[in-house]
Design an enzyme around this catalytic site. Structure first.
Site, short mmCIF file in Angstrom:
data_model
loop_
_atom_site.label_atom_id
_atom_site.label_comp_id
_atom_site.label_asym_id
_atom_site.label_seq_id
_atom_site.Cartn_x
_atom_site.Cartn_y
_atom_site.Cartn_z
N GLY A 1 0.83 -1.20 0.00
CA GLY A 1 0.00 0.00 0.00
C GLY A 1 0.86 1.24 0.00
O GLY A 1 1.97 1.25 -0.52
N CYS A 2 0.37 2.28 0.61
CA CYS A 2 1.05 3.57 0.64
C CYS A 2 2.41 3.46 1.34
O CYS A 2 2.49 2.96 2.46
CB CYS A 2 0.16 4.57 1.36
SG CYS A 2 0.94 6.16 1.64
N PHE A 3 3.44 3.94 0.68
CA PHE A 3 4.78 3.85 1.28
C PHE A 3 4.92 4.69 2.53
O PHE A 3 5.73 4.41 3.40
CB PHE A 3 5.90 4.12 0.30
CG PHE A 3 5.81 5.34 -0.60
CD1 PHE A 3 5.15 6.49 -0.26
CD2 PHE A 3 6.47 5.30 -1.82
CE1 PHE A 3 5.11 7.60 -1.10
CE2 PHE A 3 6.46 6.41 -2.67
CZ PHE A 3 5.77 7.55 -2.30
N TRP A 4 4.11 5.73 2.69
CA TRP A 4 4.17 6.55 3.90
C TRP A 4 3.84 5.70 5.13
O TRP A 4 4.43 5.88 6.20
CB TRP A 4 3.18 7.70 3.84
CG TRP A 4 3.37 8.70 2.75
CD1 TRP A 4 4.51 8.94 2.03
CD2 TRP A 4 2.39 9.59 2.26
NE1 TRP A 4 4.29 9.95 1.12
CE2 TRP A 4 2.99 10.36 1.24
CE3 TRP A 4 1.06 9.82 2.58
CZ2 TRP A 4 2.31 11.35 0.54
CZ3 TRP A 4 0.38 10.81 1.88
CH2 TRP A 4 1.01 11.56 0.88
N CYS A 5 2.86 4.80 4.98
CA CYS A 5 2.44 3.94 6.10
C CYS A 5 3.56 2.99 6.51
O CYS A 5 3.87 2.87 7.70
CB CYS A 5 1.21 3.14 5.71
SG CYS A 5 -0.26 4.13 5.36
#
Length: 176
Positions: free
Chosen positions: A9-13
């Site tokens: 999913g989102c790399f920020w997470c």
């Protein structure tokens, strides 16, 4: 030093959780699966580049075991939905593990087998050979730490950190 390249999913997470772990020396947001020419944010989010948003984590396995890193990976994303993590949809948000050698491939396969016990649907995490990792733009590095007031950080990322900390508290750095 061991390096893993993971997409969920989102790399920020992913970066927000892994950067808080003892023994993690670095966690970089980036792109895996496409070409260097298409490794930039607005191309990747189109879903047409073959890239997945990912993190490259380097850690000291004498401080945090490989299995713990991989078990946390399967706790902080949903590995049973194909090309989807929450509201993020498309191949750029797929669940994937990119191995550097056959030993790492086996580690990843064992991690999937361990994680499958916690899911009542088949895990769809892709296990592929790493061709190249392209570091994302500076604005995507340490996103959670640098954007504490962002709504996405509060609503999407923070619950993942809380969940991982609850299950793996001994591996988290002390809060400042």
């Amino acid at each position: 030093m061991t390096t893993y390249n993971l997409a969920g999913g989102c790399f920020w997470c992913l970066d927000a959780v892994f950067s808080k772990l003892k023994g993690v020396e670095s966690s970089y947001s980036g792109y895996i699966g496409g070409s260097k020419m298409t490794a930039h944010y607005y191309a990747v989010i189109s879903g047409m580049t073959g890239h997945a948003e990912s993190v490259q984590i380097s850690f000291d396995e004498t401080i945090i075991p490989k299995d713990v890193i991989l078990d946390i990976f399967f706790v902080i994303h949903n590995p049973v939905t194909l090309n989807e993590q929450g509201a993020d949809k498309g191949t750029q948000y797929r669940s994937a593990m990119f191995y550097q050698n056959n030993e790492q491939k086996k580690e990843f396969e064992h991690a999937v087998a361990r994680a499958q016990k916690n899911w009542n649907k088949p895990i769809v995490t892709e296990i592929s050979q790493l061709k190249a990792f392209y570091k994302a733009e500076d604005s995507h590095q340490d996103y959670f730490a640098n954007n504490p007031g962002n709504g996405y950080c509060y609503v999407v990322i923070e619950p993942k950190i809380v969940k991982a900390r609850k299950e793996f508290s001994k591996w988290f750095k002390e809060e400042m």
